[in-house]
Design an enzyme around this catalytic site. Structure first.
Site, mmCIF file in Angstrom:
data_model
loop_
_atom_site.group_PDB
_atom_site.id
_atom_site.type_symbol
_atom_site.label_atom_id
_atom_site.label_comp_id
_atom_site.label_asym_id
_atom_site.label_seq_id
_atom_site.Cartn_x
_atom_site.Cartn_y
_atom_site.Cartn_z
ATOM 1 N N LYS A 286 -10.647 -0.808 -2.223
ATOM 2 C CA LYS A 286 -11.104 -1.890 -1.565
ATOM 3 C C LYS A 286 -11.642 -1.243 0.025
ATOM 4 C CE LYS A 286 -7.600 -4.467 -3.926
ATOM 5 N NZ LYS A 286 -6.302 -4.985 -3.954
ATOM 6 N N GLN B 26 -1.312 -6.112 -0.584
ATOM 7 C CA GLN B 26 -1.206 -5.307 -1.906
ATOM 8 C C GLN B 26 0.210 -5.328 -2.421
ATOM 9 O OE1 GLN B 26 -3.805 -3.769 -3.307
ATOM 10 N NE2 GLN B 26 -2.559 -3.827 -4.845
ATOM 11 N N ASP C 103 -7.405 -13.422 -1.749
ATOM 12 C CA ASP C 103 -6.877 -13.304 -2.985
ATOM 13 C C ASP C 103 -6.956 -14.398 -3.970
ATOM 14 O OD1 ASP C 103 -6.443 -10.454 -3.745
ATOM 15 O OD2 ASP C 103 -4.587 -10.151 -2.763
#
Length: 285
Positions: free
Chosen positions: A52, A95, A118
């Site tokens: 990422k 995460q 997200d």
């Protein structure tokens, strides 16, 4: 057979984002900022975060890493509060999975919905279910984007989604069944309690596998000319494998994603898309 090359498609998307980011940075005096929070030393999570961060660099997005060896629930909640109030942070990504003892859902619920790149916050999930603008989860949104880029439209087709996770299966089924481009499908959401999964799959024009079982979808489960999107990535003794038997399916289907190089790169590309949209929202572009 059409190979749905997510790696190549994601590279094209990143180049498009970079061009737009450069223009917006010159206009507004700062780059989009993505804060990535990683707690603990899970090896897979570290790989995902590095990927990422590399994508951010490619897109001209400022990556703001927060790597914590350990953190209490209160410490992590405090960090999220700080990031919510930081005007230079446009997107926040925590995460997953978090280490044992931390309440993941409570942390995700704390993220400002306008920074929830997200697409996991209940506000954004609710907006998605109503067909309203908002951030959508990166993997299913990346799948839809991949289909669009290859001109594959599931409208008026039968689609089977295998797997009912909140991250992939449920939102993907919802997105496919809504009105709009690359949607309007008749969707069956299958799972571990589906009575006759093979029969459901044999009726499908589109199959989306997201169950975490290597080579689970075999040629005898798929009708001639179907489109197969393999979301799974499983580590086996022979290497990485998807949820679908690629070798067995490739000569039977109309289109299929490889593993690796299919959905994975599209997930990260969609994260970059969401981060850019969050930046534009915050600066009023």
């Amino acid at each position: 057979m059409i190979l749905l090359d997510g790696k190549e498609t994601a590279a094209t998307i990143r180049a498009e984002i970079r061009e737009e980011v450069d223009k917006l940075t010159a206009k507004y005096g700062r780059k989009p900022g993505l804060a990535v929070v990683l707690v603990g030393g899970d090896p897979a999570s570290q790989v995902y975060v590095r990927n990422k961060e590399r994508a951010c660099e490619d897109c001209g997005i400022r990556s703001i890493p927060h790597r914590l060896e350990t953190a209490s629930q209160l410490e992590l909640e405090g960090l999220i509060h700080e990031l919510n109030n930081d005007v230079n942070v446009d997107g926040i990504l925590v995460q997953l999975p978090l280490p044992e003892g931390l309440n993941s859902q409570k942390i995700l619920d704390m993220i400002d919905p306008n920074k929830d790149v997200d697409g996991f916050h209940p506000v954004n999930v609710g907006k998605m279910s109503l067909g309203l603008p908002g951030f959508k989860p990166c993997t299913p949104a990346g799948v839809i984007n991949l289909l669009k880029r290859y001109g594959l439209d599931p409208a008026c087709k039968r689609a089977v989604v295998i797997g009912r996770s909140n991250i992939v299966g449920k939102p993907l089924a919802m997105m496919l069944s809504q009105s709009g481009p690359c949607a309007n499908a008749t969707v069956t959401l299958c799972h571990s309690r589906t009575a006759d999964l093979k029969a459901e799959c044999l009726e499908a024009d589109y199959i989306f596998a997201a169950i975490g079982k290597p080579n689970f979808v075999t040629a005898d489960m798929v009708k001639e000319g179907a489109v197969v999107v393999d979301v799974g990535i499983n580590r086996t003794d022979e290497g990485l494998a998807g949820d679908c038997d690629f070798e067995g399916l490739k000569d039977k289907v109309h289109a299929i994603t490889p593993v690796p190089g299919g959905v994975g790169p599209m997930t990260i590309a969609q994260l970059m898309v969401n981060t850019l949209e969050a930046f534009k929202l915050h600066v009023g572009a």
